[in-house]
Design a protein around this motif. Structure first.
Motif, short mmCIF file in Angstrom:
data_model
loop_
_atom_site.label_atom_id
_atom_site.label_comp_id
_atom_site.label_asym_id
_atom_site.label_seq_id
_atom_site.Cartn_x
_atom_site.Cartn_y
_atom_site.Cartn_z
N ALA A 183 11.19 45.59 37.17
CA ALA A 183 11.54 46.08 35.95
C ALA A 183 11.38 45.09 34.76
O ALA A 183 11.57 45.39 33.44
CB ALA A 183 12.92 46.60 35.83
N GLY A 184 11.01 43.89 35.04
CA GLY A 184 10.93 42.80 34.13
C GLY A 184 10.28 41.42 34.90
O GLY A 184 9.83 41.85 35.93
N PRO A 185 10.14 40.54 34.22
CA PRO A 185 9.35 39.44 34.82
C PRO A 185 10.17 38.93 36.40
O PRO A 185 11.42 38.37 36.02
CB PRO A 185 9.72 38.11 33.74
N ALA A 186 9.57 39.01 37.15
CA ALA A 186 10.24 38.49 38.56
C ALA A 186 9.43 37.40 38.88
O ALA A 186 8.33 37.17 39.32
CB ALA A 186 10.07 39.88 39.36
N ARG A 187 10.19 36.53 39.57
CA ARG A 187 9.91 35.20 40.32
C ARG A 187 9.52 35.41 41.88
O ARG A 187 9.31 34.87 42.59
CB ARG A 187 10.64 34.05 39.87
N PHE A 188 10.63 36.40 42.22
CA PHE A 188 11.00 36.63 43.58
C PHE A 188 11.03 38.02 43.88
O PHE A 188 11.13 39.01 43.10
CB PHE A 188 12.25 36.08 44.22
N ALA A 189 10.76 38.57 45.22
CA ALA A 189 11.04 39.92 45.78
C ALA A 189 11.63 39.71 47.17
O ALA A 189 10.89 38.89 47.78
CB ALA A 189 9.68 40.74 45.82
N LEU A 190 12.56 40.51 47.44
CA LEU A 190 13.14 40.53 48.66
C LEU A 190 12.96 41.77 49.32
O LEU A 190 13.51 42.67 48.75
CB LEU A 190 14.57 39.76 48.78
N ARG B 163 25.40 47.96 51.11
CA ARG B 163 26.12 46.89 51.09
C ARG B 163 26.55 46.91 49.58
O ARG B 163 27.13 45.81 49.16
CB ARG B 163 25.57 45.69 51.44
N GLY B 164 26.30 47.77 48.80
CA GLY B 164 26.45 47.87 47.24
C GLY B 164 25.96 46.88 46.56
O GLY B 164 26.49 46.40 45.48
N ILE B 165 24.85 46.44 46.90
CA ILE B 165 24.14 45.47 45.96
C ILE B 165 23.38 45.94 45.38
O ILE B 165 22.46 46.79 45.42
CB ILE B 165 23.38 44.46 47.19
N LYS B 166 23.39 45.74 43.98
CA LYS B 166 22.79 46.29 42.77
C LYS B 166 22.17 45.68 41.73
O LYS B 166 22.40 44.32 42.04
CB LYS B 166 24.00 47.20 42.09
N PRO B 167 21.40 45.84 40.88
CA PRO B 167 20.77 45.21 39.79
C PRO B 167 21.98 44.36 39.33
O PRO B 167 22.99 44.85 38.84
CB PRO B 167 20.02 46.09 38.79
N GLY B 168 21.45 43.19 38.95
CA GLY B 168 22.60 42.20 38.34
C GLY B 168 23.20 41.25 39.18
O GLY B 168 23.62 40.24 38.92
N ASN C 165 15.64 45.15 39.72
CA ASN C 165 15.61 46.42 40.04
C ASN C 165 15.18 46.47 41.59
O ASN C 165 14.87 45.42 42.13
CB ASN C 165 14.60 47.29 39.40
N ILE C 166 15.75 47.49 42.30
CA ILE C 166 15.50 47.70 44.05
C ILE C 166 14.58 48.86 43.79
O ILE C 166 14.99 50.11 43.25
CB ILE C 166 16.89 47.69 44.58
N ALA C 167 13.46 49.16 44.77
CA ALA C 167 12.91 50.22 45.00
C ALA C 167 12.75 50.62 46.40
O ALA C 167 12.84 49.45 47.41
CB ALA C 167 11.44 49.95 44.44
N ASP C 168 13.07 51.71 46.93
CA ASP C 168 12.71 52.22 48.31
C ASP C 168 11.36 52.37 48.52
O ASP C 168 10.69 53.22 47.68
CB ASP C 168 13.48 53.31 48.50
N MET C 169 10.64 51.87 49.62
CA MET C 169 9.19 52.03 49.74
C MET C 169 8.99 52.89 51.35
O MET C 169 9.85 52.34 52.20
CB MET C 169 8.46 50.66 49.82
N GLN C 170 7.95 53.81 51.16
CA GLN C 170 7.65 54.56 52.54
C GLN C 170 6.72 53.76 53.37
O GLN C 170 5.72 53.14 52.57
CB GLN C 170 7.37 55.92 52.09
N ALA D 241 13.78 44.34 46.66
CA ALA D 241 14.72 43.68 45.42
C ALA D 241 13.68 42.91 44.45
O ALA D 241 13.47 41.85 45.17
CB ALA D 241 15.95 43.15 45.70
N PHE D 242 13.78 43.22 43.47
CA PHE D 242 12.79 42.08 42.53
C PHE D 242 13.99 41.24 41.94
O PHE D 242 14.66 41.77 41.25
CB PHE D 242 12.00 42.67 41.49
N LEU D 243 13.50 40.05 42.05
CA LEU D 243 14.67 39.04 41.33
C LEU D 243 13.85 38.10 40.22
O LEU D 243 12.89 37.93 40.29
CB LEU D 243 15.18 38.14 42.38
N ASP D 244 14.65 37.81 39.06
CA ASP D 244 14.27 36.89 38.15
C ASP D 244 14.42 35.50 38.63
O ASP D 244 14.70 35.18 39.64
CB ASP D 244 14.92 37.14 36.68
N ASP D 245 13.86 34.63 37.78
CA ASP D 245 13.95 33.02 38.06
C ASP D 245 15.14 32.64 38.54
O ASP D 245 15.26 31.43 39.26
CB ASP D 245 13.24 32.31 36.99
N ALA D 246 16.35 33.13 38.08
CA ALA D 246 17.68 32.61 38.25
C ALA D 246 18.19 33.20 39.61
O ALA D 246 19.24 33.02 40.27
CB ALA D 246 18.48 33.02 37.01
#
Length: 142
Positions: free
Chosen positions: A108-115, A125-130, A93-98, A83-88
């Motif tokens: 999908a935009g300027p990200a300060r964090f990735a989890l 868990r129903g966790i989505k962009p936003g 967006n979330i991407a599955d990786m192999q 999951a890429f996260l903005d500064d706040a």
């Protein structure tokens, strides 16, 4: 006995990287125990060479500045979702990786964090962009 061996292996994998600081994050009622990769070396190593990741464990990457960030899975054996996260702390967006792939997955935009979490963790868990993650305020930002 098999369960004990699996737990011991997971504990060993965690201990091998115990030098990284950790932070507890939350997405609503869901708690994440994340190792923190905040410098170039720890971000480059990421979760490489690990054979497993505990259910609610992950790795939080902190980037020096918010910009387009990309991740890949070279030498990573565990299928992950990022999951890429903005500064706040809001998920962009979330991407599955192999595993063991050199395919880039970018924000999908300027990200300060990735989890990074086990693949499917966010969707299950129903966790989505936003969604905004809590706990990032505990980190000292560069």
């Amino acid at each position: 006995m098999k369960r004990f061996i699996a737990l011991a292996a997971a504990a060993f994998a965690f201990a091998a990287h115990a030098g990284l600081p950790t932070v507890e994050l939350n997405a609503g009622m869901h708690v994440v125990h994340a190792e923190v990769a905040s410098d170039f070396s720890s971000r480059m190593e990421g979760l490489m060479h690990r054979k497993s990741l505990a259910t609610n464990a992950g790795m939080l990457f902190i980037f020096d500045e918010a910009s387009t960030q990309c991740m890949w899975m070279k030498n990573t054996f565990v299928p992950l979702s990022v999951a890429f996260l903005d500064d706040a702390g809001s998920i962009l967006n979330i991407a599955d990786m192999q595993p063991k792939s050199e395919q880039s997955h970018c924000s999908a935009g300027p990200a300060r964090f990735a989890l990074e979490m086990n693949q499917g963790w966010f969707a299950q868990r129903g966790i989505k962009p936003g969604t905004k993650l809590g706990g990032l305020e505990r980190l000292r930002r560069k």
